[in-house]
Each structure stands twice: as C-alpha cells, then as structure tokens.
Design a protein around this motif. Structure first.
Motif, short mmCIF file in Angstrom:
data_model
loop_
_atom_site.label_atom_id
_atom_site.label_comp_id
_atom_site.label_asym_id
_atom_site.label_seq_id
_atom_site.Cartn_x
_atom_site.Cartn_y
_atom_site.Cartn_z
N ARG A 506 0.83 -1.21 0.00
CA ARG A 506 0.00 0.00 0.00
C ARG A 506 0.86 1.25 0.00
NH1 ARG A 506 -2.44 2.80 4.71
NH2 ARG A 506 -4.04 4.25 3.91
N ALA A 507 1.91 1.25 0.85
CA ALA A 507 2.81 2.40 0.90
C ALA A 507 3.51 2.61 -0.43
CB ALA A 507 3.82 2.21 2.03
N TYR A 508 4.06 1.54 -0.99
CA TYR A 508 4.79 1.64 -2.25
C TYR A 508 3.87 2.12 -3.37
CZ TYR A 508 8.04 0.28 -5.98
OH TYR A 508 8.90 0.28 -7.05
N THR A 509 2.69 1.56 -3.47
CA THR A 509 1.77 1.93 -4.54
C THR A 509 1.33 3.38 -4.42
OG1 THR A 509 0.97 -0.35 -4.54
CG2 THR A 509 -0.35 1.26 -5.73
N THR A 510 1.16 3.85 -3.21
CA THR A 510 0.78 5.25 -3.01
C THR A 510 1.88 6.18 -3.49
OG1 THR A 510 -0.54 4.62 -1.07
CG2 THR A 510 0.01 6.95 -1.31
N VAL A 511 3.14 5.82 -3.25
CA VAL A 511 4.26 6.66 -3.72
C VAL A 511 4.35 6.58 -5.24
CG1 VAL A 511 6.73 7.06 -3.58
CG2 VAL A 511 5.49 6.36 -1.54
N VAL A 512 4.07 5.41 -5.83
CA VAL A 512 4.01 5.32 -7.29
C VAL A 512 2.94 6.25 -7.84
CG1 VAL A 512 3.41 3.79 -9.21
CG2 VAL A 512 4.95 2.99 -7.43
N ARG A 513 1.81 6.33 -7.17
CA ARG A 513 0.74 7.21 -7.62
C ARG A 513 1.17 8.68 -7.56
NH1 ARG A 513 -4.95 6.12 -5.06
NH2 ARG A 513 -5.61 7.04 -7.05
N SER A 514 2.00 9.03 -6.57
CA SER A 514 2.54 10.40 -6.50
C SER A 514 3.42 10.69 -7.71
CB SER A 514 3.33 10.60 -5.21
OG SER A 514 2.47 10.66 -4.09
N TYR A 627 10.03 0.04 -11.91
CA TYR A 627 9.59 -0.05 -10.54
C TYR A 627 9.55 -1.52 -10.12
CZ TYR A 627 8.14 4.83 -11.08
OH TYR A 627 8.10 6.17 -11.30
N GLU A 628 9.43 -1.77 -8.83
CA GLU A 628 9.34 -3.14 -8.32
C GLU A 628 7.90 -3.62 -8.45
OE1 GLU A 628 9.62 -6.45 -7.69
OE2 GLU A 628 11.62 -5.68 -7.18
N SER A 629 7.65 -4.50 -9.42
CA SER A 629 6.28 -4.89 -9.75
C SER A 629 5.57 -5.60 -8.60
CB SER A 629 6.27 -5.78 -11.00
OG SER A 629 7.15 -6.89 -10.82
N LYS A 630 6.29 -6.39 -7.81
CA LYS A 630 5.61 -7.13 -6.74
C LYS A 630 5.21 -6.24 -5.57
CE LYS A 630 9.74 -8.78 -4.25
NZ LYS A 630 10.49 -10.00 -3.87
N LEU A 631 5.72 -5.01 -5.56
CA LEU A 631 5.32 -4.08 -4.52
C LEU A 631 4.13 -3.21 -4.93
CD1 LEU A 631 8.77 -2.90 -3.09
CD2 LEU A 631 6.88 -3.85 -1.75
N ILE A 632 3.67 -3.36 -6.16
CA ILE A 632 2.55 -2.56 -6.65
C ILE A 632 1.25 -3.32 -6.46
CG2 ILE A 632 1.53 -1.45 -8.67
CD1 ILE A 632 4.32 -0.98 -9.76
N ASP A 633 0.32 -2.71 -5.75
CA ASP A 633 -1.02 -3.25 -5.59
C ASP A 633 -1.88 -2.68 -6.73
OD1 ASP A 633 -3.55 -4.02 -4.90
OD2 ASP A 633 -3.44 -3.35 -2.80
N ARG A 634 -2.08 -3.49 -7.75
CA ARG A 634 -2.77 -3.00 -8.94
C ARG A 634 -4.20 -2.56 -8.66
NH1 ARG A 634 0.95 -6.66 -9.99
NH2 ARG A 634 2.25 -6.55 -11.86
N SER A 635 -4.81 -3.12 -7.63
CA SER A 635 -6.19 -2.75 -7.32
C SER A 635 -6.32 -1.32 -6.82
CB SER A 635 -6.77 -3.71 -6.27
OG SER A 635 -6.12 -3.55 -5.02
N MET A 636 -5.19 -0.73 -6.41
CA MET A 636 -5.21 0.65 -5.94
C MET A 636 -5.07 1.66 -7.07
SD MET A 636 -2.81 0.49 -2.51
CE MET A 636 -2.87 2.28 -2.35
N LEU A 637 -4.66 1.21 -8.25
CA LEU A 637 -4.41 2.12 -9.37
C LEU A 637 -5.68 2.38 -10.15
CD1 LEU A 637 -1.04 0.65 -10.73
CD2 LEU A 637 -1.35 2.55 -9.13
N THR A 638 -5.83 3.64 -10.57
CA THR A 638 -6.92 3.96 -11.48
C THR A 638 -6.53 3.55 -12.89
OG1 THR A 638 -6.06 6.17 -12.00
CG2 THR A 638 -7.49 5.97 -10.05
N GLU A 639 -7.50 3.51 -13.77
CA GLU A 639 -7.21 3.13 -15.16
C GLU A 639 -6.25 4.13 -15.79
OE1 GLU A 639 -9.66 2.04 -19.22
OE2 GLU A 639 -10.28 1.33 -17.25
N TYR A 640 -6.40 5.40 -15.46
CA TYR A 640 -5.52 6.44 -15.99
C TYR A 640 -4.09 6.20 -15.54
CZ TYR A 640 -4.16 11.18 -17.40
OH TYR A 640 -3.56 12.26 -18.00
#
Length: 713
Positions: A506-514, A627-640
């Motif tokens: 969750r933390a990693y994916t949020t930073v990816v979103r930033s 990026y580190e793919s296994k740290l990304i929670d794809r369900s948190m990402l929007t389609e955009y």
C-alpha cells in the motif's frame, strides 16, 4: 551541619552487651550519649552512631574537551596567540562548513569544520577560548551528530526555533563584551550580516580572520589529521557536442543580460556557473565535475581567477588566453588575486550574485572587497540561462540516463540473487556497477542505502555502527546518481527481496501514484513550479502521510545535481519561478512514505519539461528504470494511472532493451522484461467494485481539483 540534618542522619542499632552491629561500608563514630534512666542497662555500654556522608555526584570528565593537542585544543590556544589571531585575542571562533564558493559539498581539504570537530557533514561550529564548543546541524542530522561527536561538543538542532542561535549561545557563554573571529570567505553576505548584527546587540564584535584554521591545519603533525592535498587534475574543455553553444556565445548572452540590468560587470562565484559559462569541466568538487575558479565578466574583458597549473594548454588555447587584447578572449589570473582585483575594478556598477533557493550567492569576503558604491545585488542571470537546456544538452542528458538505466538494471538484477548483503556492501556495489559505463566521470552524490527501520529515516546514512544486514522481511531504499560526460543522473528505487506485506505494498503503490500524478500533469506555461507540489502530495495526503523535504528542484547538465531557479514545494512563498520547456526537474529525494521503526519507501525520477499543445507543459521521465512490480497493488491504481505505468514500462522496453541486448546483457534484459509486464486495464476485467478504493479516488480527485483552483486563482 545543622542539628536537624545531624539528627536525620543518626541511626540506632541494638546493643547486645557490648557487641556493636555495624555495616562495614559506612563510617562510624563512637560517642557516649546521655540515656534515660529507665532505659539504662545494669552496666553502661557505649552506643555506636552511624553517620552517612552526603555525596554529590561528580560531573563526568571529558578528556577530549581538555586535550590541548587535539585540533580543538590547539584552536583554543591559537585564539589567544597573536601569531594566529592577527595580533589580537579572540574570545570565540565560528567555523563554517563550505569553501570560498559556498559549495554544498566541499572537497576534503576545504572541510575545516570536520578537521576541528570530526563532523563530516554540513553545520556551523562555535568554539570558546576559555572552554566550551557547540555545533549546529539540521534536524535530520542531530541524532547522528550526537552519536559521532565527542563529549567536547554540544549538538544543537539548527531547525528548532526554541534552541539558541550561534550568537545567543556565544553571548550567554561569554556573558560580557568580546571578540568573535570567523572566515568571511566561507559565509554568504547575508549570513555574515545577520551574525554580525546579532553579535553587536550583545556587545560582541565579529572579526574576519581567514587564516587561523588554515594555519593550524597546515601545521598539523598527526598523520591521521594532516590536511589532504588539493586535486592536481587540470581542467578540460567541455565537448561542443554536449554544450551546444560556444563560450563566446554564452558570454554574449550574459552581457546582454547585464546591459538590461544596467550594470557594467559581474563577478561569477558559483562553480557550476563558471563551468557552464566557459565550457570547462574539472575535478575540484567530490560529486560534480567542476573547476575551482572565479570569473569577472565586463563589457570589455573576461578574467578568470584559477589556481596555478589548473588550465591545460588545450583549455588556454580554447579560451584564447594567450595575447588577449580584446573582449572576445580570456585573461588568466592567479586564484587569490580575485579580492585585490575587485578592490581595483574600474567598473562603476558590479553585479554581485544574491542568494537564491539553493545557490547561496557571493561570500561576505567577495562583497567586502567591492566598494560599497559599486555593489548591485541581483540573482545571477546565469541561473536562468543554464537551467533551460538547449537541444545538445537535452540529447546529452537522455544519453546519460540511458547509460544509467543500463547500470541500474544490471545492479538490481544482480542484487536479487545475492545473499549476505549489508547496506554498505550494496552501496559499494552500486558505485562499482556504475563505473563500468562508458563516459562515467564519478558519482553525483554519496550513495545511500537504507534497509528496514533505517529506511524510515529520510536523512539516514549508513555507518560502521549502524550498517544493517539485508534480509527478506523489509524494504531497502537505494539512492544514488552518476556524473557522465553527457549529463547528470540521480535516481531512487525501493526493493523487497521477500514477500511484502499488504501495508508495504500500500505504501509503495501510493508513492508510485505520486510519481504518476506529476508524470501525467498538464500545466499552463505560467504555472509556478511550486504550485505543482499539492498534485504530487495528494495521494499521500489522502493516506494521511507526508514528507518533510521539497518535492523537487532543478538539475544541471553535467553540473550540480541541485540547481536554481526551480523548486517544487508548496511551502515556498518567495520563489514563484515558472516552469519552462527544456528544464530538468529532480523528484528523487521525495516523495516517500515512512513508518518509523518499521520500513520506508521512496521513489525518485528526473523529469524533462516538454511542450504540450495549446500553451501547456508536460513532464516526461528522463529516468528509465523499472519499478518493483511485486510491490505494486494493482487494485489501488486507477485506469488512468495504469495507462501511464504501461506507457512508462513500454518506453523502458523500447529504449533500454536494445541497449542491454547490444551489450550482451541477456540475463539483465529478461529481468527488465519481467519487471515491465503490462498491467491489464480494469475496463477489460469484470470484477466487483471496491468501495474503499472508489472513496479514496474521489478524495484524491477532490484534492487535485482544489489544487487546480488554487493555481488558477
């Protein structure tokens, strides 16, 4: 001792026919006392009285504070010795951490504060002649400084307004009028004036003494403390294929700016500005290919002040140093004559660089040697000229980042299969791997690796005492960069060698979103860079997270990794410089997510500012590292955001992939391909709606809308 106190210290013990019961560890006195008749035994027996001696703990003795042979002790002696203190006693001395150009990271022989105190990072020290020493460091460095420095030094948090300032501490310690020495070459004019005014209010006089510490250091006999030699490497010409413009063209541009500012000349003090202006590079800073030199540019001539032997024949020839009698050549002078030259300058108005956001402007010594009537304080025009890269510089930056991508992909794939690693061994491996690239000059920063709880500290730097082993149960942050012939790189990546927890993902994916928020931003050309900050922080704010540092700032082309005029920080209310096509922005130190005592996540790229239709600007990643793919929670990402991530990964495959194959790095190529597998779009997958994610996205969108409204207003 008064009677009450004596009575309280009397203890009565039972007496058995003359036998005394005492504790061996206590002092005893035998004194006959009158005893009531009713209690008197058949035969009188002396009563033993035990009296405790009040004890006051002795203050701990600090041997380092009293060592007269240490640099600190020798400095105290020199402050009262006319041979060192310019024929006058000094009651205190202030030591700065920088060089004559106010560089952020000076060379080892310029680190006077480190020689006196042992502190290797930035800060300000103050030493009293009659005992006492303190050092002011940033909040992020306080804990490390207290663990590093000896008991002779009081460590003060310079970011805490409740703590004493340097002037206050000296005044409170001296308690009387006195003389305070310092080196005006190592402080900006603003810092010097502020310090002088504060000391004057306390009846203390600030005196410029530029030789005291240097004399002591040059006379040092301890082999472990002898002053390192200055680099003997000579300057080189910067390839025109990378520079894109000749130094004469750049001088012409600068002179046009000086005319518009209605000044006759300018003194160039920042080393990256000297290097950019004259198209030369050197090795006189630890993390930047710069030459130690000053330059004075007037309408009639260009004068360079450089240490002897630093200009090779090729450089002298390209700068037209020989037989210079016009405005299109360069006159070379000895480095230390800059001050006398300023005193004797014939120009009536001389531009002195003022402090910017990161550049600290000219030193107090430079200003003091320009007659007051001639001083014009303005931001250096070179700041804006070099920030906007030309076509050749842009091409070079992209090539440097391609080399860096090859190095980092090689490193990250290698580390995945290794065991028994530590933070310091990983940092060494990073540097060795980057050195294998063609055109590599050196690191652009000291490589920093932090694992587990250490990664939760944004200012952490591994030492022998804190060096952690790398296991598979937490995140590891790697922050590093390189200087290449073509450009400057810096990147931050977070990895995990085990099975990350839901919270870590969750933390990693949020930073990816930033990162995605900035990468996908379309901004009007008049948008101040600082106003883009809320857009980047919005995903973290939704998660009730934030980070302390600015989001980003400009980066040079084969120059410094941090440069004015751009800063992305919503807390800035003075620097409202707008973005421009051709700028390169470093968003590397942040954004981040920090869970104290557990783990940290930080990701960083360099972005190129590019033109978009209808008067808009966009951000395009120059950094091309997966990026580190296994740290990304794809369900948190929007389609955009998924479209952006797939596009970024596709660029890595198309641009870095062929380079890896061309170099025979087949295993690294397949590693990269596995890390950049496209993510399937939600619109193509039927699944139940996650109400928590929908709610988060609505809040995120709302914050972005507020940020956009603030920008338009």
């Amino acid at each position: 001792m008064d009677k009450k106190h004596s009575f309280n210290n009397i203890r009565f013990f039972p007496v058995c026919y003359g036998v005394r019961l005492v504790q061996p560890s206590l002092k005893t006195t035998s004194t006959p006392l009158p005893v009531p008749t009713s209690m008197m035994p058949l035969s009188p027996v002396p009563l033993t009285i035990i009296q405790d001696q009040p004890t006051v703990p002795s203050p701990p003795v600090c041997a380092d504070a009293n060592d007269v042979t240490s640099p600190l002790g020798r400095l105290r002696s020199a402050m009262r010795n006319p041979q060192y203190s310019a024929s006058s006693f000094l009651d205190a001395f202030i030591i700065f951490y920088t060089d004559e150009h106010l560089s952020e990271e000076p060379l080892p022989p310029e680190r006077r504060l480190q020689y006196i105190s042992g502190w290797e990072s930035s800060g300000t020290g103050a030493v009293l002649a009659n005992g006492g020493a303190a050092i002011w460091v940033a909040s992020a460095d306080v804990r490390r400084a207290r663990a590093t420095l000896s008991c002779a030094w009081l460590v003060v948090d310079s970011d805490d307004p409740s703590q004493s300032t340097v002037a206050e501490w000296i005044s409170n310690s001296l308690g009387r009028a006195g003389r305070v020495g310092a080196d005006a070459r190592l402080a900006s004019v603003g810092e010097w004036q502020t310090l002088s005014t504060a000391l004057q209010r306390e009846s203390l006089q600030l005196i410029n003494n530029p030789t005291l510490v240097d004399q002591l250091w040059n006379e040092e006999l301890d082999p472990a403390r002898i002053r390192p030699e200055f680099p003997k490497t000579v300057a080189t010409n910067y390839n025109m294929d990378f520079a894109g413009e000749s130094w004469r063209d750049k001088v012409m541009l600068l002179r046009n700016e000086l005319r518009q500012a209605d000044v006759d000349a300018m003194v160039v003090t920042a080393l990256d500005e000297v290097a950019w202006l004259l198209n030369i590079r050197g090795r006189d800073l630890p993390y930047a290919p710069l030459l130690k030199a000053f330059v004075i540019v007037s309408m009639r001539e260009v004068r360079i002040f450089v240490p002897a032997g630093k200009l090779s024949l090729h450089v002298r020839d390209s700068l037209a140093v020989f037989n210079c009698y016009s405005s299109n050549c360069t006159r070379a002078n000895e480095y230390t004559t800059i001050y006398n030259s300023l005193r004797q300058a014939s120009e009536s108005k001389i531009l002195i660089p003022a402090a910017g956001t990161f550049q600290r402007g000219a030193s107090a010594a430079i200003v003091q040697n320009v007659p007051a009537a001639k001083r014009i304080f303005l931001l250096s025009p070179i700041i804006y000229l070099k920030a906007q890269k030309n076509a050749a510089e842009i091409k070079g930056m992209k090539k440097a980042h391609l080399r860096d991508a090859v190095a980092m992909c090689t490193l990250l794939s290698y580390l995945e299969s290794k065991t028994g690693l530590s933070e310091m061994s990983v940092a060494l491996t990073v540097d060795i791997t980057r050195e294998t690239q063609a055109g590599y000059v050196g690191p652009s920063m000291k490589t920093r690796v932090s694992y587990g709880p250490n990664a939760a500290d944004p200012g952490y730097r591994a030492t022998n005492g804190t060096n952690k082993r790398i296991f598979k149960n937490a995140t590891m942050v790697i922050q590093s960069g390189g200087q290449f012939d073509e450009g400057t790189t810096i990147v931050t990546r977070t990895v995990h060698y085990g099975s990350p927890t839901k919270e870590e993902r969750r933390a990693y994916t949020t930073v990816v979103r930033s990162q995605a928020a900035l990468a996908t931003l379309r901004a009007p050309v008049m948008l101040p860079a600082t106003h883009a900050d809320p857009v980047v922080r919005a995903p973290l704010w939704v998660a009730k997270q934030d980070y302390p540092h600015p989001t980003g700032y400009g980066v040079g082309a084969a120059l410094l990794r941090k440069e004015d005029p751009v800063v992305i920080d919503y807390r800035q209310d003075t620097n409202l410089h707008t973005l421009r096509e051709g700028y390169f922005i470093m968003v590397v130190y942040e954004p981040g997510w920090y869970e104290q005592g557990k783990y940290g996540v930080r990701l960083g790229n360099i972005f190129e500012i590019i033109s978009r239709p209808n008067g808009y600007l966009g951000f395009r990643e120059a950094t091309l590292i997966p990026y580190e793919s296994k740290l990304i929670d794809r369900s948190m990402l929007t389609e955009y955001e998924i479209i952006w991530l797939n596009g970024y990964n596709d660029r890595i495959r198309k641009e870095v992939g062929p380079e890896l194959k061309a170099r025979g790095l087949t295993d690294v190529y397949y590693w990269m391909m596995n890390k950049t597998i496209p993510v399937e779009l939600p619109s193509k997958v039927k699944k139940p709606v996650n109400e928590a994610i929908v709610s988060q996205d609505i809040t995120y969108t709302f914050l972005l809308l507020i940020a956009a409204i603030q920008v338009l207003l």
